[in-house]
Design a protein around this motif. Structure first.
Motif, PDB file in Angstrom:
ATOM      1  N   TRP A   1       0.833  -1.208   0.000  1.00  0.00           N
ATOM      2  CA  TRP A   1       0.000   0.000   0.000  1.00  0.00           C
ATOM      3  C   TRP A   1       0.863   1.252   0.000  1.00  0.00           C
ATOM      4  O   TRP A   1       0.577   2.230  -0.686  1.00  0.00           O
ATOM      5  CB  TRP A   1      -0.897  -0.013   1.231  1.00  0.00           C
ATOM      6  N   ARG A   2       1.960   1.234   0.730  1.00  0.00           N
ATOM      7  CA  ARG A   2       2.851   2.404   0.795  1.00  0.00           C
ATOM      8  C   ARG A   2       3.460   2.708  -0.565  1.00  0.00           C
ATOM      9  O   ARG A   2       3.647   3.891  -0.914  1.00  0.00           O
ATOM     10  CB  ARG A   2       3.951   2.135   1.826  1.00  0.00           C
ATOM     11  N   GLU A   3       3.754   1.681  -1.338  1.00  0.00           N
ATOM     12  CA  GLU A   3       4.377   1.890  -2.646  1.00  0.00           C
ATOM     13  C   GLU A   3       3.417   2.523  -3.643  1.00  0.00           C
ATOM     14  O   GLU A   3       3.840   3.231  -4.562  1.00  0.00           O
ATOM     15  CB  GLU A   3       4.877   0.552  -3.193  1.00  0.00           C
ATOM     16  N   THR A   4       2.142   2.267  -3.492  1.00  0.00           N
ATOM     17  CA  THR A   4       1.162   2.754  -4.478  1.00  0.00           C
ATOM     18  C   THR A   4       0.345   3.950  -3.993  1.00  0.00           C
ATOM     19  O   THR A   4      -0.458   4.496  -4.754  1.00  0.00           O
ATOM     20  CB  THR A   4       0.197   1.612  -4.859  1.00  0.00           C
ATOM     21  N   HIS A   5       0.516   4.342  -2.774  1.00  0.00           N
ATOM     22  CA  HIS A   5      -0.234   5.481  -2.226  1.00  0.00           C
ATOM     23  C   HIS A   5       0.728   6.439  -1.533  1.00  0.00           C
ATOM     24  O   HIS A   5       1.664   6.017  -0.862  1.00  0.00           O
ATOM     25  CB  HIS A   5      -1.301   5.012  -1.226  1.00  0.00           C
ATOM     26  N   SER A   6       0.485   7.690  -1.724  1.00  0.00           N
ATOM     27  CA  SER A   6       1.299   8.696  -1.031  1.00  0.00           C
ATOM     28  C   SER A   6       0.382   9.546  -0.155  1.00  0.00           C
ATOM     29  O   SER A   6      -0.525  10.199  -0.650  1.00  0.00           O
ATOM     30  CB  SER A   6       2.039   9.583  -2.039  1.00  0.00           C
ATOM     31  N   HIS A   7       0.623   9.471   1.139  1.00  0.00           N
ATOM     32  CA  HIS A   7      -0.184  10.271   2.078  1.00  0.00           C
ATOM     33  C   HIS A   7       0.718  10.706   3.226  1.00  0.00           C
ATOM     34  O   HIS A   7       1.293   9.871   3.930  1.00  0.00           O
ATOM     35  CB  HIS A   7      -1.353   9.462   2.634  1.00  0.00           C
TER      36      HIS A   7
END
Length: 311
Positions: free
Chosen positions: A297-303
């Motif tokens: 999830w961290r690789e595909t989402h930036s928050h």
């Protein structure tokens, strides 16, 4: 009580009011006859500690005791006796002027005594003077559980003389509140009414609830999936568990409100609410499945929740 009240409570004469209160509460827990039924000396220690605390908790009474004006039981100390010769010259004549005593009229003194009696509530009965006066108020301390104070209760306290006194705790009772029980104090003199019992209440903290005004405040742990997906969870209230809806995307520190689930105060005031503060709690052990999912999830989402703080 004949012993020094400071010695009875085990505190120094310079002790603060809080130190005196803590020392008394400690003795109550170890010497209250209701809590120590197998200890034959518990009641006498409890009575002695209660009398000592009653004397020292009153700043005025404590000051008078420290000055030697009253004894350990609160009774007036007898003043030093003075004799006529102490105020007269060698020839027996009374001294005059500043610091001395003028000649006095015994009839006037007797009349003043009668006037004092009249102001003190005395009445004439069958040719004799009868003294009527209300009895003294008695002060007591009573500890309550948090829920007993919030929801009301019926409590019984043991008095220093061994008798019992029932106390009705109203709903919404606050820490430090004093309840007055009419006619439950010291016995009046003559036809005077009895005094009152003044019971000051101390509320013990609760392990999960805390009170702010008439609201109950609770910190509720939730899981990561409950925070992300939302859902219904059980949450404690002072009346028992209820269902609470967690909104999807909830954050730690977010406040949810349960209307009318707080404390019911006296009178016609509305009942308070329960405020539920959410706190996201991660699992005690992060397994491989959760770890792999979060890395993906961290690789595909930036928050970045701290972005605004850095600008």
């Amino acid at each position: 009580m004949s012993r020094d009240p400071y010695e009875v409570l085990g505190v120094a004469k310079t002790a603060t009011a809080d130190e005196i209160k803590k020392a008394y509460r400690k003795i109550v827990r170890t010497s209250h006859p209701d809590l120590n039924p197998d200890d034959p000396d518990a009641q006498s220690r409890f009575i002695e500690a209660t009398e000592a605390h009653d004397l020292l908790k009153d700043p005025a009474q404590r000051a008078r005791y420290d000055k030697g004006e009253i004894d350990a039981s609160g009774a007036e100390r007898a003043p030093e006796r003075k004799f006529y010769r102490d105020y007269s010259g060698a020839d027996g004549a009374s001294r005059q002027g500043a610091g001395g005593f003028e000649d006095f009229d015994t009839a006037s003194i007797f009349e003043e005594i009668l006037r004092q009696r009249g102001r003190g509530g005395q009445s004439h009965d069958r040719g004799d003077w009868a003294f009527n006066a209300p009895g003294p108020d008695r002060r007591y301390q009573l500890e309550l559980d948090f829920l007993e104070a919030a929801k009301g209760a019926q409590k019984r306290i043991t008095l220093p003389d061994g008798q019992s006194l029932d106390v009705k705790i109203p709903t919404g009772t606050a820490d430090g509140q004093t309840i007055r029980l009419r006619g439950k104090g010291g016995e009046g003199m003559g036809e005077g009414p009895n005094g009152d019992a003044l019971v000051t209440l101390s509320v013990r903290p609760h392990k999960i609830f805390r009170r702010e005004g008439n609201d109950i405040v609770l910190t509720l742990p939730i899981t990561i999936d409950e925070a992300v997906l939302g859902g219904k969870v059980q949450t404690p209230t002072i009346d028992g568990p209820v269902s609470l809806t967690i909104p999807a995307g909830a954050s730690s520190g977010q406040i949810l409100r349960l209307r009318g689930r707080g404390v019911q105060p006296g009178g016609k005031k509305p009942r308070g609410d329960q405020r539920v503060e959410l706190r996201i709690v991660t699992p005690p052990k992060i397994d491989d499945a959760l770890k792999d999912f979060m890395e993906s999830w961290r690789e595909t989402h930036s928050h970045d929740p701290r972005k605004e703080m850095m600008s």
